[in-house]
Design a protein around this motif. Structure first.
Motif, PDB file in Angstrom:
ATOM      1  N   VAL A  13       0.833  -1.205   0.000  1.00  0.00           N
ATOM      2  CA  VAL A  13       0.000   0.000   0.000  1.00  0.00           C
ATOM      3  C   VAL A  13       0.866   1.253   0.000  1.00  0.00           C
ATOM      4  N   ASN A  14       2.182   1.064   0.258  1.00  0.00           N
ATOM      5  CA  ASN A  14       3.136   2.171   0.228  1.00  0.00           C
ATOM      6  C   ASN A  14       4.376   1.775  -0.555  1.00  0.00           C
ATOM      7  N   SER A  15       5.126   2.766  -0.996  1.00  0.00           N
ATOM      8  CA  SER A  15       6.366   2.516  -1.720  1.00  0.00           C
ATOM      9  C   SER A  15       7.391   3.574  -1.323  1.00  0.00           C
ATOM     10  N   TYR A  16       8.654   3.266  -1.604  1.00  0.00           N
ATOM     11  CA  TYR A  16       9.727   4.219  -1.316  1.00  0.00           C
ATOM     12  C   TYR A  16      10.278   4.744  -2.632  1.00  0.00           C
ATOM     13  N   TYR A  17      10.197   6.069  -2.812  1.00  0.00           N
ATOM     14  CA  TYR A  17      10.703   6.721  -4.019  1.00  0.00           C
ATOM     15  C   TYR A  17      12.124   7.195  -3.721  1.00  0.00           C
ATOM     16  N   LYS A  18      13.116   6.482  -4.285  1.00  0.00           N
ATOM     17  CA  LYS A  18      14.516   6.731  -3.934  1.00  0.00           C
ATOM     18  C   LYS A  18      15.011   8.138  -4.256  1.00  0.00           C
ATOM     19  N   PRO A  19      14.797   8.650  -5.477  1.00  0.00           N
ATOM     20  CA  PRO A  19      15.329   9.987  -5.786  1.00  0.00           C
ATOM     21  C   PRO A  19      14.850  11.064  -4.807  1.00  0.00           C
ATOM     22  N   GLY A  20      13.603  10.948  -4.373  1.00  0.00           N
ATOM     23  CA  GLY A  20      13.054  11.936  -3.443  1.00  0.00           C
ATOM     24  C   GLY A  20      13.204  11.541  -1.994  1.00  0.00           C
ATOM     25  N   LYS A  21      13.698  10.319  -1.755  1.00  0.00           N
ATOM     26  CA  LYS A  21      13.870   9.786  -0.400  1.00  0.00           C
ATOM     27  C   LYS A  21      12.591   9.957   0.416  1.00  0.00           C
ATOM     28  N   GLN A  22      11.478   9.493  -0.170  1.00  0.00           N
ATOM     29  CA  GLN A  22      10.195   9.675   0.500  1.00  0.00           C
ATOM     30  C   GLN A  22       9.284   8.467   0.279  1.00  0.00           C
ATOM     31  N   ASN A  38      -1.895   6.537  -7.594  1.00  0.00           N
ATOM     32  CA  ASN A  38      -3.097   6.432  -8.439  1.00  0.00           C
ATOM     33  C   ASN A  38      -3.563   7.809  -8.905  1.00  0.00           C
ATOM     34  N   GLN A  39      -3.495   8.772  -8.004  1.00  0.00           N
ATOM     35  CA  GLN A  39      -3.905  10.136  -8.343  1.00  0.00           C
ATOM     36  C   GLN A  39      -2.982  10.743  -9.399  1.00  0.00           C
ATOM     37  N   LYS A  40      -1.677  10.505  -9.265  1.00  0.00           N
ATOM     38  CA  LYS A  40      -0.703  11.035 -10.221  1.00  0.00           C
ATOM     39  C   LYS A  40      -0.891  10.393 -11.599  1.00  0.00           C
ATOM     40  N   VAL A  41      -1.141   9.076 -11.595  1.00  0.00           N
ATOM     41  CA  VAL A  41      -1.319   8.356 -12.858  1.00  0.00           C
ATOM     42  C   VAL A  41      -2.572   8.822 -13.581  1.00  0.00           C
ATOM     43  N   SER A  42      -3.668   8.971 -12.835  1.00  0.00           N
ATOM     44  CA  SER A  42      -4.924   9.381 -13.464  1.00  0.00           C
ATOM     45  C   SER A  42      -4.859  10.821 -13.978  1.00  0.00           C
ATOM     46  N   LYS A  43      -4.045  11.630 -13.330  1.00  0.00           N
ATOM     47  CA  LYS A  43      -3.922  13.033 -13.724  1.00  0.00           C
ATOM     48  C   LYS A  43      -3.031  13.195 -14.953  1.00  0.00           C
ATOM     49  N   LYS A  89       3.898  12.261 -16.585  1.00  0.00           N
ATOM     50  CA  LYS A  89       4.593  12.871 -15.451  1.00  0.00           C
ATOM     51  C   LYS A  89       4.744  11.883 -14.296  1.00  0.00           C
ATOM     52  N   ALA A  90       3.756  11.031 -14.152  1.00  0.00           N
ATOM     53  CA  ALA A  90       3.789  10.048 -13.055  1.00  0.00           C
ATOM     54  C   ALA A  90       4.827   8.966 -13.292  1.00  0.00           C
ATOM     55  N   SER A  91       5.224   8.764 -14.554  1.00  0.00           N
ATOM     56  CA  SER A  91       6.157   7.682 -14.889  1.00  0.00           C
ATOM     57  C   SER A  91       7.502   7.831 -14.186  1.00  0.00           C
ATOM     58  N   CYS A 114      12.636  -1.966   3.527  1.00  0.00           N
ATOM     59  CA  CYS A 114      14.085  -2.172   3.411  1.00  0.00           C
ATOM     60  C   CYS A 114      14.739  -1.302   2.342  1.00  0.00           C
ATOM     61  N   HIS A 115      13.949  -0.703   1.460  1.00  0.00           N
ATOM     62  CA  HIS A 115      14.442   0.183   0.389  1.00  0.00           C
ATOM     63  C   HIS A 115      15.352  -0.546  -0.598  1.00  0.00           C
ATOM     64  N   LYS A 116      15.320  -1.875  -0.587  1.00  0.00           N
ATOM     65  CA  LYS A 116      16.200  -2.642  -1.473  1.00  0.00           C
ATOM     66  C   LYS A 116      15.444  -3.263  -2.634  1.00  0.00           C
ATOM     67  N   ALA A 117      14.366  -3.983  -2.346  1.00  0.00           N
ATOM     68  CA  ALA A 117      13.604  -4.672  -3.389  1.00  0.00           C
ATOM     69  C   ALA A 117      12.860  -3.658  -4.252  1.00  0.00           C
ATOM     70  N   ARG A 118      12.940  -3.865  -5.554  1.00  0.00           N
ATOM     71  CA  ARG A 118      12.278  -2.962  -6.489  1.00  0.00           C
ATOM     72  C   ARG A 118      10.795  -3.329  -6.597  1.00  0.00           C
ATOM     73  N   LEU A 119       9.935  -2.318  -6.709  1.00  0.00           N
ATOM     74  CA  LEU A 119       8.502  -2.535  -6.844  1.00  0.00           C
ATOM     75  C   LEU A 119       8.029  -2.090  -8.227  1.00  0.00           C
ATOM     76  N   SER A 120       6.994  -2.756  -8.693  1.00  0.00           N
ATOM     77  CA  SER A 120       6.373  -2.346  -9.958  1.00  0.00           C
ATOM     78  C   SER A 120       4.942  -1.905  -9.689  1.00  0.00           C
ATOM     79  N   TYR A 121       4.527  -0.883 -10.422  1.00  0.00           N
ATOM     80  CA  TYR A 121       3.166  -0.364 -10.314  1.00  0.00           C
ATOM     81  C   TYR A 121       2.336  -1.014 -11.419  1.00  0.00           C
ATOM     82  N   VAL A 122       1.305  -1.739 -11.030  1.00  0.00           N
ATOM     83  CA  VAL A 122       0.437  -2.411 -11.996  1.00  0.00           C
ATOM     84  C   VAL A 122      -0.839  -1.588 -12.119  1.00  0.00           C
ATOM     85  N   ASN A 123      -1.052  -1.054 -13.314  1.00  0.00           N
ATOM     86  CA  ASN A 123      -2.188  -0.152 -13.531  1.00  0.00           C
ATOM     87  C   ASN A 123      -3.519  -0.887 -13.421  1.00  0.00           C
TER      88      ASN A 123
END
Length: 253
Positions: free
Chosen positions: A4-13, A21-26, A30-32, A43-52
């Motif tokens: 239900v959450n993810s870690y965005y490395k470049p923004g460290k957030q 979902n809001q970014k993708v629909s908008k 830009k959301a990519s 753990c900030h190690k395993a990569r996650l994929s967003y499934v639309n």
């Protein structure tokens, strides 16, 4: 496993699935920049994929195939069910059950005596109690118990009939019975020597003779470290009962 959450490395957030979902629909373009650079929120190690989302399914986050979490990551552990725990314990002898409980209480005692505060028992220690073989073509997850420290107010809506590994330190233990019999009916947990009963443990008559002997030797004036596996049954106008998952799933020292 879905997140239900993810870690965005470049923004460290941490970015929630709802925000993604809001970014993708908008604006998907830009959301990519977010959805292609997401990692495990723990753990900030395993990569996650967003499934639309599709016509039949909502959007979700999942671990990328062959991407590994850190060994200590909580997403490597799956909460064990009451049914599985009971079945698991039924395959063990009383000696085996007590050996496993002993490894847990030793871990807690080591942490208590170290400079680090023992907030929780190590997941890896608990994981040694409950392991399942990996299924074919599926990621292996370790079965683990929820933990609850016995030190504060016990909320019925959070704990009622849910399976936990309960643990407490500096507790006073007392025995009681309903009638005059050789063996005690209950083990009472108290926060201090003169306080009212905090938790009461009904003692199964099938527990091992070694455990019975230890209970009969309890010193009412001594503080104990206590561990048990079971569920809380809340009673009206009385302290809750801790119902053991197994007759020997209890240890103290």
């Amino acid at each position: 496993m879905k997140f239900v959450n993810s870690y965005y490395k470049p923004g460290k957030q941490i970015i929630s699935l709802q925000v993604l979902n809001q970014k993708v629909s908008k604006n998907f373009k830009k959301a990519s920049k977010y959805i292609y650079d997401l990692y495990c929120p723990s753990c900030h190690k395993a990569r996650l994929s967003y499934v639309n989302k599709t016509a039949n399914k909502k959007a979700y986050l999942r671990t990328v195939r062959n991407s590994k979490h850190k060994k200590s990551c909580r997403y490597n552990f799956v909460t064990v069910s009451k049914r599985y725990t009971k079945q698991y314990f039924e395959t063990l002898s009383s000696t085996q059950v007590q050996a496993k409980m002993l490894s847990v209480i030793r871990s807690l005692s080591k942490r208590k005596n170290s400079s680090k505060k023992a907030k929780r028992i190590s997941r890896n220690i608990i994981a040694n109690l409950f392991t399942l073989p990996a299924k074919k073509n599926k990621t292996s997850h370790v079965k683990i118990l929820r933990q609850k420290k016995l030190n504060g107010y016990l909320r019925k809506n959070q704990l009622q009939n849910k399976l936990f590994l309960f643990y407490g330190q500096d507790l006073y233990l007392k025995t009681s019975n309903k009638k005059t019999v050789k063996n005690f009916d209950y083990l009472e947990l108290h926060k201090n020597s003169s306080s009212k009963i905090y938790v009461r443990v009904p003692l199964p008559i099938t527990m091992s003779n070694t455990l019975k002997s230890n209970i009969n030797s309890i010193n009412n004036g001594k503080k104990y470290t206590f561990i048990a596996i079971g569920r809380l049954k809340f009673l009206k106008n009385y302290s809750p009962d801790l119902i053991l998952i197994n007759a020997d799933a209890l240890i103290f020292q």
